[in-house]
Write a protein that holds these residues in place. Structure first.
Motif, mmCIF file in Angstrom:
data_model
loop_
_atom_site.group_PDB
_atom_site.id
_atom_site.type_symbol
_atom_site.label_atom_id
_atom_site.label_comp_id
_atom_site.label_asym_id
_atom_site.label_seq_id
_atom_site.Cartn_x
_atom_site.Cartn_y
_atom_site.Cartn_z
ATOM 1 N N ILE A 388 -0.636 77.761 9.839
ATOM 2 C CA ILE A 388 -1.991 77.613 9.319
ATOM 3 C C ILE A 388 -2.088 78.404 8.021
ATOM 4 N N GLY A 389 -2.827 77.867 7.066
ATOM 5 C CA GLY A 389 -3.125 78.600 5.846
ATOM 6 C C GLY A 389 -4.625 78.668 5.644
ATOM 7 N N VAL A 390 -5.119 79.806 5.182
ATOM 8 C CA VAL A 390 -6.541 79.961 4.879
ATOM 9 C C VAL A 390 -6.652 80.462 3.445
ATOM 10 N N VAL A 391 -7.267 79.639 2.581
ATOM 11 C CA VAL A 391 -7.323 79.968 1.154
ATOM 12 C C VAL A 391 -8.450 79.165 0.521
ATOM 13 N N GLY A 392 -8.872 79.586 -0.670
ATOM 14 C CA GLY A 392 -9.946 78.897 -1.365
ATOM 15 C C GLY A 392 -9.519 77.545 -1.913
ATOM 16 N N SER A 393 -10.473 76.612 -1.976
ATOM 17 C CA SER A 393 -10.156 75.274 -2.486
ATOM 18 C C SER A 393 -9.813 75.305 -3.971
ATOM 19 N N HIS A 403 0.793 69.441 2.802
ATOM 20 C CA HIS A 403 0.241 69.972 4.043
ATOM 21 C C HIS A 403 -1.055 69.212 4.298
ATOM 22 N N TYR A 404 -1.718 69.514 5.400
ATOM 23 C CA TYR A 404 -3.001 68.895 5.706
ATOM 24 C C TYR A 404 -4.136 69.860 5.367
ATOM 25 N N ASP A 405 -5.091 69.388 4.567
ATOM 26 C CA ASP A 405 -6.315 70.146 4.291
ATOM 27 C C ASP A 405 -7.322 69.718 5.349
ATOM 28 N N VAL A 406 -7.372 70.453 6.450
ATOM 29 C CA VAL A 406 -8.034 69.975 7.662
ATOM 30 C C VAL A 406 -9.540 70.231 7.669
ATOM 31 N N LEU A 407 -9.959 71.432 7.263
ATOM 32 C CA LEU A 407 -11.343 71.813 7.533
ATOM 33 C C LEU A 407 -11.907 72.701 6.431
ATOM 34 N N ASP A 408 -13.114 72.385 6.000
ATOM 35 C CA ASP A 408 -13.865 73.241 5.084
ATOM 36 C C ASP A 408 -14.556 74.309 5.925
ATOM 37 N N LEU A 409 -14.162 75.565 5.753
ATOM 38 C CA LEU A 409 -14.712 76.654 6.566
ATOM 39 C C LEU A 409 -16.056 77.167 6.052
ATOM 40 N N GLN A 410 -16.521 76.615 4.943
ATOM 41 C CA GLN A 410 -17.865 76.911 4.430
ATOM 42 C C GLN A 410 -18.091 78.405 4.185
ATOM 43 N N ARG A 411 -17.058 79.086 3.788
ATOM 44 C CA ARG A 411 -17.158 80.485 3.414
ATOM 45 C C ARG A 411 -16.753 80.626 1.950
ATOM 46 N N GLY A 412 -17.187 81.703 1.307
ATOM 47 C CA GLY A 412 -16.826 81.929 -0.088
ATOM 48 C C GLY A 412 -17.290 80.827 -1.002
ATOM 49 N N LYS A 413 -18.487 80.295 -0.768
ATOM 50 C CA LYS A 413 -18.960 79.149 -1.545
ATOM 51 C C LYS A 413 -19.222 79.529 -2.994
ATOM 52 N N ALA A 414 -18.800 78.652 -3.893
ATOM 53 C CA ALA A 414 -19.008 78.842 -5.327
ATOM 54 C C ALA A 414 -18.927 77.469 -5.992
ATOM 55 N N GLU A 415 -18.914 77.447 -7.324
ATOM 56 C CA GLU A 415 -18.825 76.195 -8.075
ATOM 57 C C GLU A 415 -17.876 76.358 -9.253
ATOM 58 N N PHE A 416 -17.087 75.325 -9.511
ATOM 59 C CA PHE A 416 -16.438 75.223 -10.807
ATOM 60 C C PHE A 416 -17.509 74.826 -11.815
ATOM 61 N N LEU A 502 -9.245 75.526 5.712
ATOM 62 C CA LEU A 502 -8.177 75.710 6.699
ATOM 63 C C LEU A 502 -7.122 74.640 6.462
ATOM 64 N N LEU A 503 -5.902 75.055 6.165
ATOM 65 C CA LEU A 503 -4.788 74.148 5.951
ATOM 66 C C LEU A 503 -3.835 74.224 7.138
ATOM 67 N N VAL A 504 -3.131 73.146 7.402
ATOM 68 C CA VAL A 504 -2.160 73.123 8.500
ATOM 69 C C VAL A 504 -0.865 72.495 8.008
ATOM 70 N N ARG A 505 0.258 73.155 8.287
ATOM 71 C CA ARG A 505 1.579 72.585 7.984
ATOM 72 C C ARG A 505 1.740 71.275 8.735
ATOM 73 N N ARG A 506 2.361 70.292 8.115
ATOM 74 C CA ARG A 506 2.414 68.936 8.680
ATOM 75 C C ARG A 506 2.971 68.902 10.112
ATOM 76 N N GLY A 507 4.084 69.565 10.339
ATOM 77 C CA GLY A 507 4.669 69.503 11.668
ATOM 78 C C GLY A 507 3.979 70.372 12.695
ATOM 79 N N LEU A 516 -3.677 74.479 18.306
ATOM 80 C CA LEU A 516 -4.341 74.151 17.051
ATOM 81 C C LEU A 516 -5.520 73.200 17.252
ATOM 82 N N THR A 517 -5.389 72.249 18.156
ATOM 83 C CA THR A 517 -6.517 71.354 18.426
ATOM 84 C C THR A 517 -7.698 72.140 18.965
#
Length: 530
Positions: A388-393, A403-416, A502-507, A516-517
């Motif tokens: 699993i990886g947790v990092v900003g978009s 990898h799979y970009d599975v879920l927006d954790l809705q934290r650290g919200k900002a704007e480009f 939240l990112l997840v490695r493919r395998g 993980l589920t």
């Protein structure tokens, strides 16, 4: 400096190469005895052979006449070219190859460009017996090297379109967007795109995570859609074939599987090795690819095995179940999501007083945590170090996606945002200079606008660009706008939102399916209630 290797390449030598040669000999000897005809195509092919292959993944070069060539990134397409060009009297029924493909990998990622494959092509059989034979060949090869702990994962290249065909109100663009979200296993995007969709079966409510069920369970769950009966019946027959001949091998269905290549048309078969957390082999049916010189198509099934993974798997000894490894962007991201992960059932107490440590273990030993710089999260994830990886978009947007970009954790919200001093006019005749830490995001924005600008990559405070005359404007992240106002910069446009993902490695989704589920479901519940 001496003579150095090209980036992402390697030499093979000595005992390791001898072992690989022994494997290649054993596989070729078996396939020769099984009645398969060997084929070897050139490493350099005309680019036109790979029109259906993603251009960004190919190395390109030119021949003596200046024609476009590529280093072969795929084995099946050259086979198709061979059959169309040479097989005028009789098309071979069973072919095999053992050779290398060359594909671009992200620069400085530590991944190799050259991969050794052993594969088979079964041609002219439109019945499921071709898939059964291909499966039997791949499983027999795996067993020859004592790789018996395989799991078979079934899918179908036509499934998603077949399901969405039951919703005639969806436009073609909406269907494409939904399919992309499913194949990328992006649950946040999928939920947003289907919020208005009525009538999805329960098994597809969280469609990107719809994997791991048996063929019988899936057939029952999708019975409301008669147009899927042919697909589910094939899964049931393939499952019965494996259970009859290989009773110790588990067979499951992935309703969100992505076709390995765009030319696949039917059942997709993957041989997943839990000990590696990756597929040992994959492939499936493609009935609209192989054709003769008279433009007549032949039904075909192909499966390919990754020999580097086979070599690694033979050396790896199964021990206790591996923990789920979470790679966290240290600093603000880790602090923002720690409470959310805890609420979702993850013991994050080791992270509360980290000191100078960078690797931690939960008290129940189910999770390991690695703290790294945000820009390094994806590297650890895509090289198989993390699950699993947790990092900003914002970080995700600037790097290659494997990898799979599975879920927006809705934290650290900002704007480009696009910001500049007062009086700035983006649509004027002048070609503007734009300072940014995020050239990929900025480039995509200006390309969408059809705007010609000159980007200047900065690592430090980009606000200095307009203040010193280095740039006319900036593209940067803003949460409150305080820094921009302090430097007399005005926001002219908001580009895209930024948040922690939240990112997840493919395998990993198959390797740690239960954990993980459950974690993803718990996180979705917390986000909904929050």
């Amino acid at each position: 400096m001496g003579k150095l290797l090209a980036a992402s390449s390697r030499d093979e030598y000595g005992s390791a190469l001898r072992e690989k040669q022994r494997i290649i000999f054993k596989i070729s000897d078996y396939l020769n005895q099984a009645g398969f005809t060997p084929i070897k195509t050139p490493l350099i092919e005309r680019q036109s052979t790979f029109e259906s292959y993603p251009a960004k993944n190919m190395f390109q070069l030119y021949d003596q006449q200046g024609d476009n060539l590529v280093l072969r990134p795929d084995m099946t397409l050259p086979v198709a070219r061979f059959i169309e060009s040479h097989c005028r009297e009789e098309v071979p029924k069973q072919l095999y190859y053992i050779d290398d493909v060359v594909r671009k990998t992200p620069y400085l990622s530590g991944q190799y460009n050259q991969i050794s494959q052993a594969g088979i092509e079964i041609i002219g059989d439109e019945n499921l017996s071709a898939e059964e034979k291909g499966l039997a060949i791949m499983l027999a090869i795996a067993q020859k090297f004592d790789l018996n702990d395989l799991q078979i994962v079934l899918g179908d290249a036509s499934l998603i379109k077949a399901v969405l065909a039951n919703f005639p109100d969806l436009t073609a663009r909406q269907q494409e967007a939904i399919q992309a979200a499913i194949e990328e296993k992006n649950i946040s995007k999928f939920k947003r795109l289907t919020a208005h969709l009525q009538g999805l079966p329960t098994i597809l409510q969280d469609w990107p995570l719809a994997f791991g069920k048996t063929a019988d369970e899936v057939a029952e769950a999708l019975a409301a859609f008669p147009n899927l009966k042919g697909i589910t019946a094939k899964w049931q027959k393939l499952t019965a074939f494996v259970q009859t001949n290989y009773p110790d091998i588990k067979v499951m269905v992935d309703l969100a599987v992505q076709a390995p290549q765009p030319y696949y048309t039917g059942p997709i078969i993957q041989g997943f090795l839990p000990i590696l957390g990756e597929n040992l082999f994959s492939g499936g049916r493609y009935d609209q690819l192989l054709k003769n010189y008279q433009e007549e198509f032949y039904p075909a099934v192909g499966l390919g095995m990754n020999l580097e993974r086979l070599l690694v798997a033979r050396k790896k000894v199964a021990t206790q179940p591996d923990p789920v490894v979470v790679v966290l962007a240290k600093g603000r991201v880790e602090e923002d999501v720690r409470g959310l992960l805890k609420a979702a059932g993850v013991d994050t107490s080791p992270l509360e007083n980290p000191g100078r440590k960078l690797i931690f273990e939960s008290s129940d030993k189910r999770f390991h945590f690695i703290l790294v710089k945000p820009s390094d999260v994806l590297k650890y994830l895509d090289r198989g170090i993390g699950d699993i990886g947790v990092v900003g978009s914002d970080t995700i947007a600037e790097q290659e996606q494997n990898h799979y970009d599975v879920l927006d954790l809705q934290r650290g919200k900002a704007e480009f945002v696009l910001a500049a001093p007062a009086g700035f006019q983006l649509d004027g005749n002048q070609r503007h200079r734009i300072a940014t830490k995020y050239p990929k995001t900025a480039s995509q924005y200006f390309n969408r606008r059809g705007q010609d600008v000159e980007l200047i990559k900065l690592e430090g405070s980009v606000e200095l660009g307009p203040l010193t005359g280095l740039a006319d404007a900036i593209v940067d992240i803003s949460q409150t706008g305080d820094t921009l106002r302090a430097n007399k910069l005005k926001v002219y446009e908001e580009l895209v939102p930024v948040s922690t993902h939240l990112l997840v490695r493919r395998g990993a989704l198959f390797q740690h399916q239960t954990e993980l589920t459950k974690l993803i479901e718990n996180l979705m519940k917390e986000l909904k209630e929050g």
